[in-house]
Design a protein around this motif. Structure first.
Motif, PDB file in Angstrom:
ATOM      1  N   LEU A 167       1.001  -1.121   0.012  1.00  0.00           N
ATOM      2  CA  LEU A 167      -0.062   0.011  -0.060  1.00  0.00           C
ATOM      3  C   LEU A 167       1.072   1.108   0.217  1.00  0.00           C
ATOM      4  O   LEU A 167       2.062   1.698   0.598  1.00  0.00           O
ATOM      5  N   ARG A 168       0.291   2.559  -1.044  1.00  0.00           N
ATOM      6  CA  ARG A 168       1.183   3.582  -0.699  1.00  0.00           C
ATOM      7  C   ARG A 168       1.511   4.101   0.512  1.00  0.00           C
ATOM      8  O   ARG A 168       0.074   4.073   1.554  1.00  0.00           O
ATOM      9  N   PRO A 169       2.439   4.362   1.502  1.00  0.00           N
ATOM     10  CA  PRO A 169       2.655   4.904   2.281  1.00  0.00           C
ATOM     11  C   PRO A 169       1.823   6.711   2.052  1.00  0.00           C
ATOM     12  O   PRO A 169       1.611   7.326   3.130  1.00  0.00           O
ATOM     13  N   ASP A 170       1.466   7.266   1.642  1.00  0.00           N
ATOM     14  CA  ASP A 170       1.636   8.746   1.695  1.00  0.00           C
ATOM     15  C   ASP A 170       0.103   8.984   1.585  1.00  0.00           C
ATOM     16  O   ASP A 170      -0.840   8.937   0.861  1.00  0.00           O
ATOM     17  N   ALA A 171      -0.333   9.861   2.134  1.00  0.00           N
ATOM     18  CA  ALA A 171      -1.546  10.882   2.370  1.00  0.00           C
ATOM     19  C   ALA A 171      -2.463  10.892   0.966  1.00  0.00           C
ATOM     20  O   ALA A 171      -3.794  10.856   0.439  1.00  0.00           O
ATOM     21  N   ALA A 172      -1.378  11.523  -0.633  1.00  0.00           N
ATOM     22  CA  ALA A 172      -1.551  11.553  -1.497  1.00  0.00           C
ATOM     23  C   ALA A 172      -2.950  10.229  -2.152  1.00  0.00           C
ATOM     24  O   ALA A 172      -3.344  10.641  -2.998  1.00  0.00           O
ATOM     25  N   GLY A 173      -2.596   9.608  -1.477  1.00  0.00           N
ATOM     26  CA  GLY A 173      -2.007   7.814  -2.312  1.00  0.00           C
ATOM     27  C   GLY A 173      -3.846   6.992  -0.766  1.00  0.00           C
ATOM     28  O   GLY A 173      -4.111   6.109  -1.516  1.00  0.00           O
ATOM     29  N   ARG A 174      -4.090   7.850  -0.686  1.00  0.00           N
ATOM     30  CA  ARG A 174      -5.100   7.165   0.517  1.00  0.00           C
ATOM     31  C   ARG A 174      -6.415   8.390   0.884  1.00  0.00           C
ATOM     32  O   ARG A 174      -6.182   9.697   0.579  1.00  0.00           O
ATOM     33  N   ALA A 175      -7.630   7.797   1.047  1.00  0.00           N
ATOM     34  CA  ALA A 175      -8.917   8.096   0.943  1.00  0.00           C
ATOM     35  C   ALA A 175     -10.357   7.421   1.524  1.00  0.00           C
ATOM     36  O   ALA A 175      -9.221   6.147   2.257  1.00  0.00           O
ATOM     37  N   ILE A 176     -10.389   7.994   2.265  1.00  0.00           N
ATOM     38  CA  ILE A 176     -11.401   7.340   3.258  1.00  0.00           C
ATOM     39  C   ILE A 176     -13.177   8.421   3.355  1.00  0.00           C
ATOM     40  O   ILE A 176     -13.556   9.138   2.448  1.00  0.00           O
ATOM     41  N   CYS A 177     -14.276   6.923   3.461  1.00  0.00           N
ATOM     42  CA  CYS A 177     -14.890   6.727   3.287  1.00  0.00           C
ATOM     43  C   CYS A 177     -16.717   6.548   3.960  1.00  0.00           C
ATOM     44  O   CYS A 177     -15.519   5.524   4.641  1.00  0.00           O
ATOM     45  N   GLY A 178     -17.331   7.487   4.274  1.00  0.00           N
ATOM     46  CA  GLY A 178     -18.359   5.926   4.795  1.00  0.00           C
ATOM     47  C   GLY A 178     -20.061   6.993   4.953  1.00  0.00           C
ATOM     48  O   GLY A 178     -19.919   7.760   4.697  1.00  0.00           O
ATOM     49  N   ILE A 179     -20.519   6.437   5.205  1.00  0.00           N
ATOM     50  CA  ILE A 179     -22.129   6.603   5.558  1.00  0.00           C
ATOM     51  C   ILE A 179     -22.188   6.889   6.960  1.00  0.00           C
ATOM     52  O   ILE A 179     -22.572   6.677   7.580  1.00  0.00           O
ATOM     53  N   SER A 180     -23.400   8.346   6.838  1.00  0.00           N
ATOM     54  CA  SER A 180     -23.921   8.365   8.485  1.00  0.00           C
ATOM     55  C   SER A 180     -22.767   9.004   9.214  1.00  0.00           C
ATOM     56  O   SER A 180     -22.008   9.924   8.830  1.00  0.00           O
ATOM     57  N   SER A 181     -22.903   8.367  10.537  1.00  0.00           N
ATOM     58  CA  SER A 181     -22.079   8.222  11.434  1.00  0.00           C
ATOM     59  C   SER A 181     -20.658   8.234  10.864  1.00  0.00           C
ATOM     60  O   SER A 181     -19.448   8.883  11.311  1.00  0.00           O
TER      61      SER A 181
END
Length: 294
Positions: A167-181
């Motif tokens: 996995l890429r260690p840099d923030a540019a290569g990372r995303a995060i997702c969620g619904i509601s809480s």
């Protein structure tokens, strides 16, 4: 009585001119586009489930997790990574979001980078009674405004997945997702640790006073801009209860992000507190979120 009748008529007329409550008029009839349907020419990635039962950050919890690895991952080049809260609702190929199918199609068309998906359910505390019901830790994990969940990802889940996938260690290569809480949890993780995540996708995010999340618009306005990109989705038929108004909260978030000149986008529909709208626009959301990332 003669005076009362005209007053009643005027009241009825005014009532007929006022808009109905959002949850009454919301159409919420969104449909999937071709990028959310399996395409014969798009190589199919692999989804592997695993359980996480040894957490030190959320001690005593257990949870189901899944890892999606795209067919284009070559085993040598570190891949981008995207984390999904309430992962069971995102990982299915026939659910509201169909993330593996969308990833297959967009990665094949090179409209997003080669990206590993990590899908994580909220933790539960097993019951001491074999017939008892497990206790959910979801609200504590997702709605709390701290770096604890980001630390859980950094110290436990990302290293575990990293044992089998680079996995890429840099923030540019990372995303995060969620619904509601899970949506406010995604924002909190990036807000607290922009060195870990630079991209946020929130579906009907709970930026309300469940555990103090309604402070974010004010914090955003008074904090130096952070290097994060934010996509917000909500609808006029979303919740309005003792914790606050979800539509108002998401608009307030967008206004604060605009004021501080963040790279952000708010897509507002007429849907309720569900994944119908967010799922229908997921391909476009991902194109926008990952744009410019090779």
């Amino acid at each position: 009585m003669r005076r009362l009748l005209p007053l009643l008529a005027l009241t009825a007329l005014l009532a007929s001119l006022l808009p109905s409550a959002p949850h009454v008029t919301a159409a919420d009839d969104y449909t999937f586009g071709p990028d959310s349907v399996p395409q014969s020419d798009a190589p199919k990635g692999k989804v592997t489930p695993f359980k996480w039962t040894t957490s030190k950050v959320f001690e005593g919890t257990e949870r189901d997790c899944w890892v999606y690895v795209p067919a284009q991952y070559d085993g040598k080049t570190p891949a981008c990574v995207m984390v999904f809260q309430d992962g069971g609702g995102y990982v299915g190929e026939k659910g509201a979001f169909r993330v593996p199918v969308v990833f297959d199609n967009l990665i094949h068309k090179k409209e997003m980078p080669v990206t590993v998906g990590i899908f994580i359910n909220p933790g539960t505390f097993p019951s001491a009674d074999p017939k008892g019901k497990a206790r959910s830790n979801r609200s504590f994990e997702y709605d709390t405004l701290s770096d604890q969940y980001a630390k859980f990802l950094e110290k436990e889940i990302l290293p575990e997945v990293g044992k089998t996938v680079k996995l890429r260690p840099d923030a540019a290569g990372r995303a995060i997702c969620g619904i509601s809480s899970g949506g406010i949890c995604a924002f909190t993780a990036a807000w607290e640790r922009p060195d870990l995540f630079s991209k946020v996708l929130s579906h009907v995010g709970s930026f309300t006073n469940i555990r103090g999340g309604d402070v974010y618009p004010g914090l955003i306005r008074k904090t130096e801009r952070k290097p994060i990109r934010v996509f917000l989705q909500d609808g006029t038929g979303d919740l309005d209860n003792l914790h606050g108004s979800w539509p108002l909260a998401n608009r307030s978030m967008a206004d604060a992000l605009r004021f501080m000149e963040y790279d952000y986008k708010l897509v507002f529909g007429d849907g309720g507190h569900n994944g119908k709208h967010g799922g229908a626009i997921l391909p476009d959301s991902l194109r926008w979120l990952w744009r410019g990332e090779k």
